[in-house]
Design a protein around this motif. Sequence first.
Motif, PDB file in Angstrom:
ATOM      1  N   ILE A 158       1.062  -1.616   0.067  1.00  0.00           N
ATOM      2  CA  ILE A 158      -0.017  -0.124   0.390  1.00  0.00           C
ATOM      3  C   ILE A 158       0.966   1.745  -0.295  1.00  0.00           C
ATOM      4  N   GLY A 159       2.084   1.275   0.497  1.00  0.00           N
ATOM      5  CA  GLY A 159       2.685   2.195   1.055  1.00  0.00           C
ATOM      6  C   GLY A 159       3.923   2.857  -0.161  1.00  0.00           C
ATOM      7  N   TYR A 160       4.168   1.906  -1.107  1.00  0.00           N
ATOM      8  CA  TYR A 160       5.154   2.006  -2.114  1.00  0.00           C
ATOM      9  C   TYR A 160       4.899   2.091  -3.394  1.00  0.00           C
ATOM     10  N   PHE A 161       2.975   1.286  -3.494  1.00  0.00           N
ATOM     11  CA  PHE A 161       2.166   1.612  -4.493  1.00  0.00           C
ATOM     12  C   PHE A 161       2.403   3.456  -5.435  1.00  0.00           C
ATOM     13  N   GLU A 162       1.649   4.054  -3.932  1.00  0.00           N
ATOM     14  CA  GLU A 162       1.472   4.954  -4.165  1.00  0.00           C
ATOM     15  C   GLU A 162       2.928   6.086  -5.124  1.00  0.00           C
ATOM     16  N   VAL A 163       4.630   5.456  -4.366  1.00  0.00           N
ATOM     17  CA  VAL A 163       4.872   5.872  -4.473  1.00  0.00           C
ATOM     18  C   VAL A 163       5.783   5.422  -6.033  1.00  0.00           C
ATOM     19  N   SER A 164       4.931   5.090  -6.692  1.00  0.00           N
ATOM     20  CA  SER A 164       5.506   3.998  -7.423  1.00  0.00           C
ATOM     21  C   SER A 164       4.535   4.183  -9.018  1.00  0.00           C
ATOM     22  N   GLU A 165       3.451   5.401  -8.275  1.00  0.00           N
ATOM     23  CA  GLU A 165       2.674   5.869  -9.492  1.00  0.00           C
ATOM     24  C   GLU A 165       3.339   7.320 -10.069  1.00  0.00           C
ATOM     25  N   LEU A 166       3.933   7.839  -8.038  1.00  0.00           N
ATOM     26  CA  LEU A 166       4.259   9.174  -8.755  1.00  0.00           C
ATOM     27  C   LEU A 166       5.705   8.913  -9.063  1.00  0.00           C
ATOM     28  N   ASN A 167       6.390   7.917  -9.359  1.00  0.00           N
ATOM     29  CA  ASN A 167       7.368   7.978 -10.248  1.00  0.00           C
ATOM     30  C   ASN A 167       7.352   7.728 -11.135  1.00  0.00           C
ATOM     31  N   VAL A 168       6.316   7.171 -12.160  1.00  0.00           N
ATOM     32  CA  VAL A 168       5.728   7.504 -13.376  1.00  0.00           C
ATOM     33  C   VAL A 168       5.558   8.303 -13.763  1.00  0.00           C
ATOM     34  N   LEU A 169       4.932   9.395 -12.242  1.00  0.00           N
ATOM     35  CA  LEU A 169       4.261  10.261 -13.313  1.00  0.00           C
ATOM     36  C   LEU A 169       5.672  11.854 -12.758  1.00  0.00           C
ATOM     37  N   SER A 170       6.293  11.315 -11.972  1.00  0.00           N
ATOM     38  CA  SER A 170       7.814  12.206 -12.456  1.00  0.00           C
ATOM     39  C   SER A 170       8.916  12.696 -13.705  1.00  0.00           C
ATOM     40  N   THR A 171       8.509  10.875 -13.498  1.00  0.00           N
ATOM     41  CA  THR A 171       9.739  10.904 -15.185  1.00  0.00           C
ATOM     42  C   THR A 171       9.050  11.329 -16.344  1.00  0.00           C
ATOM     43  N   ASP A 172       7.595  11.267 -16.580  1.00  0.00           N
ATOM     44  CA  ASP A 172       6.538  11.794 -17.773  1.00  0.00           C
ATOM     45  C   ASP A 172       7.169  13.228 -17.397  1.00  0.00           C
ATOM     46  N   GLU A 173       6.551  13.950 -16.725  1.00  0.00           N
ATOM     47  CA  GLU A 173       6.718  15.430 -16.252  1.00  0.00           C
ATOM     48  C   GLU A 173       8.026  16.252 -16.507  1.00  0.00           C
TER      49      GLU A 173
END
Length: 595
Positions: free
Chosen positions: A79-94
């Motif tokens: 639960i903790g790292y799933f959200e961070v993983s999604e943020l990682n994808v968003l960050s690299t897309d940006e």
Amino acid sequence: MLRAITGLLRLSWRQDRRKMAVALALMAGNAVAVPASAVALKHLTNAAAAGRAGAAAWAGLAVAVAAIAALTCAHFAHIGYFEVSELNVLSTDEQLIEISNGTPYLDHHERPEHADRMALAQDELQRIGEGLQALLTGGSLAVGLLLTTVLLTLTHPALVLLPLLAALPVLAGRRAEAAADRARADSVVDTRQARHLFELTTTAASAKELRLLGLVGHLQQRYATHWQRATARLWRGELAAGLWRAAGQAVFALGYVAALVLVVRDAVRGRADVGDVVLAIMLASQLNHQVAAAVTITQQLARSGRSLQRLDEVRELVPTPVTPPDAPATPLLPPARLLEGIRLRQVTFTYPGAAEPVLRDVDLLLPAGSTVAVVGENGAGKTTLVKLLNRFYEPDRGAILVDGVDLRHLDLAAWRARTTAAFQDYARPELTARLAVGIGDLPRATDDDAVRTGLARAHSEVADRLPYGLDTRLGRSHADGGVDASGGQWQQLALGRAMMRDAPLLMVLDEPASALDAEAEHRLFARYADGAARVAADSGGVTVFVSHRFSTVRTADLIIVIGDGGVREVGTHDELIRLGGVYAALYGTQAAAYR
């Protein structure tokens, strides 16, 4: 691999330190709980075999607690790292968006080899999300593997060799992933072309033409050919990868069987008890699972590392603005109004990778306050001239002067704030009609009066023909539905967007009305020509108009004929007709077609 690990940790830590700390702690708990359950099971077995019910009960409770702890820790860590993983994808897309748009130039969009690298980076970055899970799971496995090794060594010293054998499948997995990655890189061109054909054959814009011309079957065949070539390369890569993985697992399997035989033999000879056999079986089983997981995780980490590497590669291929040696320390601001105009002095330009210049030694003056039409055959260099004026490329030689100041000496953002354009390959932002026009002058994007003024300058009534006027949602990306505007409507919106700025120093209209009929284009240019006096009075702005329609071109103050790598003729319509050269011949040919 180390670069992938450190890169992922830095990226993830920046997203949410609290969630990362919790996830790390929970994964560590999972790593300890798994081998602890094997030790508890050993004691349970020995107690049960000896008939000690109380000890067996306590050992059974320990097994249950360890099993629950392992499952619970893994679940809540997810639960903790799933959200961070999604943020990682968003960050690299940006980051990719910023890199792609962090240069004034267009090389990385227009050069095929650069486009391939960009497409590969876009695909690879979607794997960043799985990288954090792999990293945390890998860390948990490393701790578990260490504990498993210690316990195996305590059970029988010779079993320390079993974890060493576990390294072979991991190394083989890295070789396998390298083979698969080479195959993906080799197939990227065919993959990109196949995707283009898929989009071409499934979009509404091309459906009518494909059916009318009977092209569907032909394009399907080309699509299949590209995918077959790509699939063949991918299959060969995956076959090589599969062989590497199978070889590594086979070696470990032999060691696994030998370890079990060794422990069972000791138990038969009385040198080990039943609990030791159970413990060895459990630990060897866990080790087998850890090795299999480690191979997969190594591959995922390698992919995530390559994804971050692709981002760096794209960053390196995107060119940075060129500053001439004589440039001032602080870039200059554009003039409040043009007095002389825009001059091209001995400008030569060659596209990267091309053998010959598309423009050579061009000398031109675009007078302040004038409307300038640029004509010529396809590929003559008309759009190239426009790109140089907008500083999408730099001249190889020569200079572009704005009232005598080198364009490269001007602050680029300030220059572009004083220019506007409508291109033949205009954008189709799926926003409301108001915003699709209003973003032409972002500070006034929601100002109805400004938007309607822009559309009026474009001689467009498109807002009145849309179902909900300026509030109409355009395109199909909206969850609550949107309107598919026609090509002509999109083009009128693009023209309105270009007309939003009140006093530009440079306005470029590059085949802006190709979706309009000749009469509508003529009315458009005539309408803008009527307003050009206002613009000239306010800013001395220059309008550069590229068109193939000579009925429109003839009204310009100055006509430039481009061809053979340079300027063929310059003058007014009447002057060029009297000259009897290229322009007169082209005008006569087109005029005859309308008789």
